[in-house]
Design a protein around this motif. Sequence first.
Motif, PDB file in Angstrom:
ATOM      1  N   ASN A 176       9.874   2.349   8.507  1.00  0.00           N
ATOM      2  CA  ASN A 176      10.282   1.633   7.295  1.00  0.00           C
ATOM      3  C   ASN A 176       9.124   1.567   6.295  1.00  0.00           C
ATOM      4  OD1 ASN A 176      11.363  -0.075   5.399  1.00  0.00           O
ATOM      5  ND2 ASN A 176      11.888  -1.723   6.805  1.00  0.00           N
ATOM      6  N   ILE A 177       7.956   1.225   6.802  1.00  0.00           N
ATOM      7  CA  ILE A 177       6.802   1.118   5.896  1.00  0.00           C
ATOM      8  C   ILE A 177       6.361   2.503   5.429  1.00  0.00           C
ATOM      9  CG2 ILE A 177       4.355   0.487   5.761  1.00  0.00           C
ATOM     10  CD1 ILE A 177       5.054  -1.873   7.679  1.00  0.00           C
ATOM     11  N   LEU A 178       6.282   3.440   6.354  1.00  0.00           N
ATOM     12  CA  LEU A 178       5.767   4.768   6.034  1.00  0.00           C
ATOM     13  C   LEU A 178       6.649   5.488   5.009  1.00  0.00           C
ATOM     14  CD1 LEU A 178       3.716   7.038   6.705  1.00  0.00           C
ATOM     15  CD2 LEU A 178       5.175   7.687   8.625  1.00  0.00           C
ATOM     16  N   PRO A 238       2.501   9.006   1.333  1.00  0.00           N
ATOM     17  CA  PRO A 238       1.525   8.227   2.101  1.00  0.00           C
ATOM     18  C   PRO A 238       1.385   8.741   3.530  1.00  0.00           C
ATOM     19  CG  PRO A 238       3.433   6.871   1.427  1.00  0.00           C
ATOM     20  CD  PRO A 238       3.757   8.282   1.082  1.00  0.00           C
ATOM     21  N   THR A 239       0.211   8.598   4.087  1.00  0.00           N
ATOM     22  CA  THR A 239       0.030   8.831   5.526  1.00  0.00           C
ATOM     23  C   THR A 239      -0.298   7.474   6.142  1.00  0.00           C
ATOM     24  OG1 THR A 239      -2.353   9.170   5.426  1.00  0.00           O
ATOM     25  CG2 THR A 239      -0.943  11.111   5.042  1.00  0.00           C
ATOM     26  N   TRP A 240      -0.055   7.363   7.432  1.00  0.00           N
ATOM     27  CA  TRP A 240      -0.274   6.050   8.041  1.00  0.00           C
ATOM     28  C   TRP A 240      -1.746   5.598   7.942  1.00  0.00           C
ATOM     29  CZ3 TRP A 240       2.841   2.272   8.662  1.00  0.00           C
ATOM     30  CH2 TRP A 240       2.453   1.164   9.436  1.00  0.00           C
ATOM     31  N   PRO A 241      -2.707   6.469   8.255  1.00  0.00           N
ATOM     32  CA  PRO A 241      -4.106   6.028   8.117  1.00  0.00           C
ATOM     33  C   PRO A 241      -4.444   5.562   6.692  1.00  0.00           C
ATOM     34  CG  PRO A 241      -3.997   8.112   9.300  1.00  0.00           C
ATOM     35  CD  PRO A 241      -2.617   7.831   8.809  1.00  0.00           C
ATOM     36  N   GLU A 246       3.357  12.501  16.987  1.00  0.00           N
ATOM     37  CA  GLU A 246       2.651  11.756  18.032  1.00  0.00           C
ATOM     38  C   GLU A 246       2.697  10.254  17.790  1.00  0.00           C
ATOM     39  OE1 GLU A 246      -1.251  13.261  18.496  1.00  0.00           O
ATOM     40  OE2 GLU A 246      -1.495  12.424  20.516  1.00  0.00           O
ATOM     41  N   ASP A 247       2.399   9.886  16.557  1.00  0.00           N
ATOM     42  CA  ASP A 247       2.348   8.477  16.188  1.00  0.00           C
ATOM     43  C   ASP A 247       3.713   7.800  16.389  1.00  0.00           C
ATOM     44  OD1 ASP A 247       0.556   6.599  15.485  1.00  0.00           O
ATOM     45  OD2 ASP A 247       0.616   7.003  13.315  1.00  0.00           O
ATOM     46  N   VAL A 248       4.769   8.505  15.999  1.00  0.00           N
ATOM     47  CA  VAL A 248       6.117   7.933  16.144  1.00  0.00           C
ATOM     48  C   VAL A 248       6.492   7.834  17.614  1.00  0.00           C
ATOM     49  CG1 VAL A 248       8.495   8.066  15.346  1.00  0.00           C
ATOM     50  CG2 VAL A 248       6.701   9.238  14.066  1.00  0.00           C
ATOM     51  N   MET A 249       6.243   8.927  18.338  1.00  0.00           N
ATOM     52  CA  MET A 249       6.645   8.966  19.747  1.00  0.00           C
ATOM     53  C   MET A 249       5.957   7.863  20.549  1.00  0.00           C
ATOM     54  SD  MET A 249       8.830  11.526  20.073  1.00  0.00           S
ATOM     55  CE  MET A 249       8.942  12.474  21.583  1.00  0.00           C
ATOM     56  N   SER A 250       4.727   7.534  20.163  1.00  0.00           N
ATOM     57  CA  SER A 250       3.988   6.525  20.919  1.00  0.00           C
ATOM     58  C   SER A 250       4.592   5.133  20.749  1.00  0.00           C
ATOM     59  CB  SER A 250       2.520   6.516  20.486  1.00  0.00           C
ATOM     60  OG  SER A 250       2.423   5.948  19.191  1.00  0.00           O
ATOM     61  N   ALA A 299       0.841  -1.202   0.000  1.00  0.00           N
ATOM     62  CA  ALA A 299       0.000   0.000   0.000  1.00  0.00           C
ATOM     63  C   ALA A 299       0.874   1.249   0.000  1.00  0.00           C
ATOM     64  CB  ALA A 299      -0.918  -0.007   1.221  1.00  0.00           C
ATOM     65  N   SER A 300       1.906   1.247   0.832  1.00  0.00           N
ATOM     66  CA  SER A 300       2.788   2.410   0.933  1.00  0.00           C
ATOM     67  C   SER A 300       3.526   2.644  -0.382  1.00  0.00           C
ATOM     68  CB  SER A 300       3.786   2.203   2.070  1.00  0.00           C
ATOM     69  OG  SER A 300       4.728   3.250   2.090  1.00  0.00           O
ATOM     70  N   HIS A 301       3.976   1.550  -0.987  1.00  0.00           N
ATOM     71  CA  HIS A 301       4.673   1.643  -2.271  1.00  0.00           C
ATOM     72  C   HIS A 301       3.767   2.313  -3.304  1.00  0.00           C
ATOM     73  CE1 HIS A 301       6.526  -0.539  -5.943  1.00  0.00           C
ATOM     74  NE2 HIS A 301       7.268   0.502  -5.653  1.00  0.00           N
ATOM     75  N   PHE A 302       2.537   1.842  -3.365  1.00  0.00           N
ATOM     76  CA  PHE A 302       1.571   2.388  -4.315  1.00  0.00           C
ATOM     77  C   PHE A 302       1.297   3.870  -4.029  1.00  0.00           C
ATOM     78  CE2 PHE A 302      -2.795   3.466  -5.432  1.00  0.00           C
ATOM     79  CZ  PHE A 302      -2.866   3.062  -6.752  1.00  0.00           C
ATOM     80  N   LEU A 303       1.047   4.180  -2.764  1.00  0.00           N
ATOM     81  CA  LEU A 303       0.704   5.558  -2.411  1.00  0.00           C
ATOM     82  C   LEU A 303       1.880   6.509  -2.621  1.00  0.00           C
ATOM     83  CD1 LEU A 303      -1.375   4.823   0.818  1.00  0.00           C
ATOM     84  CD2 LEU A 303      -2.276   5.678  -1.365  1.00  0.00           C
ATOM     85  N   SER A 304       3.101   5.999  -2.495  1.00  0.00           N
ATOM     86  CA  SER A 304       4.255   6.876  -2.723  1.00  0.00           C
ATOM     87  C   SER A 304       4.370   7.239  -4.196  1.00  0.00           C
ATOM     88  CB  SER A 304       5.544   6.222  -2.229  1.00  0.00           C
ATOM     89  OG  SER A 304       5.888   5.123  -3.047  1.00  0.00           O
ATOM     90  N   GLN A 305       3.802   6.400  -5.062  1.00  0.00           N
ATOM     91  CA  GLN A 305       3.813   6.728  -6.484  1.00  0.00           C
ATOM     92  C   GLN A 305       2.626   7.597  -6.882  1.00  0.00           C
ATOM     93  OE1 GLN A 305       3.738   2.671  -7.826  1.00  0.00           O
ATOM     94  NE2 GLN A 305       5.947   2.604  -8.242  1.00  0.00           N
ATOM     95  N   ALA A 306       1.492   7.404  -6.211  1.00  0.00           N
ATOM     96  CA  ALA A 306       0.238   7.996  -6.689  1.00  0.00           C
ATOM     97  C   ALA A 306      -0.195   9.237  -5.922  1.00  0.00           C
ATOM     98  CB  ALA A 306      -0.878   6.945  -6.631  1.00  0.00           C
TER      99      ALA A 306
END
Lengths: 482, 642
Positions: free
Chosen positions: B594-596, B80-83, B577-581, B69-76
């Motif tokens: 890595n994914i994001l 990408p955002t995590w949600p 916030e998301d990372v810190m958690s 999903a991240s790969h696709f969103l990075s192209q399109a």
Amino acid sequence: MKRREFLGGCAGLTATSLTSSVLQLQMTNSAVASIPNLHQPTEYKALVCVFLYGGNDSYNMLLPLGKNGSESEFENYRQARGSLALNRNQISAQGIDGPDGMKFALNNNASEMEDMYRAGDLSFIANVGTLSKPVHDVDAYNRLTSAERPKGLFSHNDQQEIWQTSLTNQSSSVGWMGRIADCINDQVNNNANISMNISVGRRNLMQSGSTVVPFVIGSDPDNPVPELSGYNPNNLYGRSTNHMLERWQNNLFKRQYKVGRQKAIAASREYNQIISQVSVDDSANGAPTFVGTLGDQLKAVVRNIKARDTFGAKRQTFFVFQGGYDTHSNQDVGHAQLLSELSQNLAAFNHVISNDEDGSLHNQVTTYTASDFGRTLSSNGAGSDHAWGGNQVIMGGAVDGGKILGNYPEDLRNPSTASRDLDVGRGRILPTTSVDELHAELARWYGVPNDNNLNSIIPGIRRFNRPGDAMPIGALADPFIT
Amino acid sequence: MIKIQKSQTKKLHPLQENRGILSGTLLRSFLKMSAIAALCTSSLFQTASAKIIVDSEEERDEAIRQIKASHFLSQATFGPTWPEIVALAEQIRTQGEQQAFEQWIDDQMAMPASLMLPRMMELQDDPERRSSSDDFDLDALTKQRGFMYYDYTVWERALTAKDQLRHRMSDALGQILVVGRPFFLYEKDSGRGLAIYQDIMVENAFGSYREILRDITYSPAMGLWLSSVKNKKQSLENGVITYPDENFARELLQLFTVGVYRMNEGGQLMQKNGDPVTKYYHIPEEIYDNETIKEYAKVFTGLTYALGDDWNRDREFSSRFSYFLEPMELDNNFHSEGSKKLLLDITTPGGQANGAQDIEKALTSVFWHKNCPPFISRLLIQRFTTSNPSTDYVRHVSSAFRNNAVDRGNLGRVIKAILMHSEARDSLDITSQLNGEGRWEIFARDKDTTHGKLKEPFHQITAMLRAFSVESVFRKEGDGTLRNDGSLRFSSTLPKLGQFSMSSPSVFNFYLPDYQPTEYFQHKLVAPEFEIATPSNINNLVNIFHDTMNGESSGGDHLRQFPTRMGYAELATVSLEDVMSRIDDEDDILNYLNILFCHGTMHQNSRKYYAEEILRSNNNNRVKVNTLITTILSSPDFAVNN
């Protein structure tokens, strides 16, 4: 589109097959770096190219007046140029002397060029352009096959490419200064981070080698090569950055980026250390001063030249540029501004270079202009269109100054030279001096011997000029010929 | 969940780690070796790969879906955002990959277009939205400062528009149909002019390329940029012939539709004998000469501003008028009469001047030329997925462009073909294995080490800002209160990064499609974006990441400041916030980043280093996170989309 190929190499080297073994590749590496008999490799020399992007309308920079006090050629010029023609009061009143009793005039906006011309520091090379072989007139041009005609005539990027590579019929990612650097960088430059080929503000093809990567300085005059903020090789950020960048990357793009980042870190630190010790004083005694972005670029060139010993460079090339010459419209105002900026900055540069500490630089630095193409003599109402041959400036103490070299066409209504018709349509002038000849002249002055070594730098040169021949243009002297 | 602090790493091939300590001349010869290695793709050199570590098979499958999903969103998208990754991964789970991606594309295409102009005018004209740092001098506002509101709108659309694919497409089209900002565009309402021009691309992002060609031909911004406005037929002035301007005519052919040289369907240049150009000494066939350009130049005569303007007034403007708001119109008194010989043996009828008709014929002759589909397809592929598409890939997209002459040039079909082709979707070899501790390790490897592209620098910045939900406030004029109206008042990245929407210095875009860095030419490969990856621009980019992560913000430990010198916002914050958690679970935080940011391709030794030397160091969490994110964002694993 993927037709770029390794071409040449230094004389005596044959291009190795790309699928060859690592062993062969290492051989190539070690053999690349030399022109054994480069002229005086321990004495400093620099070439400065001022690239005028867009195609300078150089028949409005340097104009013909006429012979024996007549200004008949100026009248012909005015006819040819229609609404683009400059008035008599827009060009130098006095005129300058050309060959055979011909008088010429410079656009008033280029008055500093005129001063330097008179002072013997500057000459013009008339009607230079891309040619695959000598072509004497329009009939001969019409008989050329596509292989004999430079590719993409009148197209910006194709013609810029030829001006930078000196290859008229193929694409290459290696420029003619890049080929020189491939051969001599290790001989004349012992700085690992900062190449002998230095570009200001943008990448260019001219200085790109097959092994030598030009060093590109940014365009911000206050901080041309910014360093990484917060970076120190010993702090957490520095260590983690270095570790990350040292990882081997299989992917070509990742590898290219990693190497690019490593070089940016190393070079920016070293560059700033060296350059911060150099200052440029261009404020002396009413001499012309640097102005605008071209001025910033040339000032950066001066700093680099002054730091040559700290860099450890005995040969350098510089690439600076001025954009905006594609004057399809608004030519009256636009071209005047451009020429004025060009002229003033060339003069400021010449002033600083010829007033250095020991007076030696004046003869060691040669500056010249290049541009995509000349422009149509005929008007489109508010400007001119893409054409072919154009006039260029060459400047420096080594230049045989105060000359109009090459062949400035006669009668611009029907441009010709020695009664040979040069108009391929709308006042697009067939060049009478080739880009290869210009580059060969510069390369020979730079110390490249006029033998197989020159062939590998300017592959097309033997169609115009042979081993043992005099300089093709005569603006500079060949140091091998005494 | 079982937490294992020290995960074992696989033993590395000695060559791999050795490279880290090479320097100087040795490094240089290794660089050369690497060129050979990429050609051989020998397994010896395949050891570097990425790793994600999870506890169960379910988590493994989920992580793999998230990578895709991240790969696709990075192209399109603009990042990408995590949600979005989680949502698309869920779609993949329920529908399968093919369906999920196609559905995502269809959903994007169904969204209403968020145009540039209305939002720009809202920011520019609404007194409630005037910032105290704006310039209120009306004259200035309508001139150079007019671009400021355009720039804000560019950022806002890239960062927060729901119709992300549409804006990615319009951004890509704007890099083909280039209009820049020369000094003569700094005129009344020229910022609006850019917005109107860009909206041609936003509106038709999934529509017809033919429509776009017509709209840009009549666009006053283009008319000024390539001097087709008030371009008049051949005439005699004071006994001297004045010819039609060739500027727009030439670039319409050379850059906007067919190129210079004959191309086959796969995008290869062709020689006259019908064979593709494969050797450096092969000469590609030029498909027209300057006589043809002159004919097209005649076609584009007679266009003028839609002001009922007096043609004979200066070709340039006067500040009394807004020139940019309406399409240009034809004044047939200044249009060349007589027939024009165009490509495809099309000739326009002789007789009375009819500019509108001639223009339609001319656009037909280039749009229906065989070169147009592969020429445009290749350029678009390069903007989205890979710098060096195979001939199969270009042929596939060209064929979507042609579509057997039905609705030819439909860009919705073209972008779908680009994003769904196997070279875009199956470029990663994703495998997994159980390690000695009973946990799953996931590896994402390049199938082809020459595949991919350097992300455009603007897209790298937007990816960071989108991932960390950037927000900004501005200080309102008058009462000086801080407001957040959803605007993101950042300025052009051109000076620092060499790129920003609609500001190319020439019609040749920020980089050439065939630019080759030194190492590439031996491979006969290109990498356009590297043309602007100069040492200065690279360091500037990394400094933006660094300065953002280290930008103090008072609102909370998870907040950081995007440097406000990037524009005119009073304050811009990103939230970690998301990372810190996740900071207390090193696998979790590294999997997440890595994914994001690297769609699973983070170098496994970098990952090990991040765990051991950053996360387990004695620094406080803030320093750890700042260093970790800055390093990852400035790494090739993020910068390159492979």
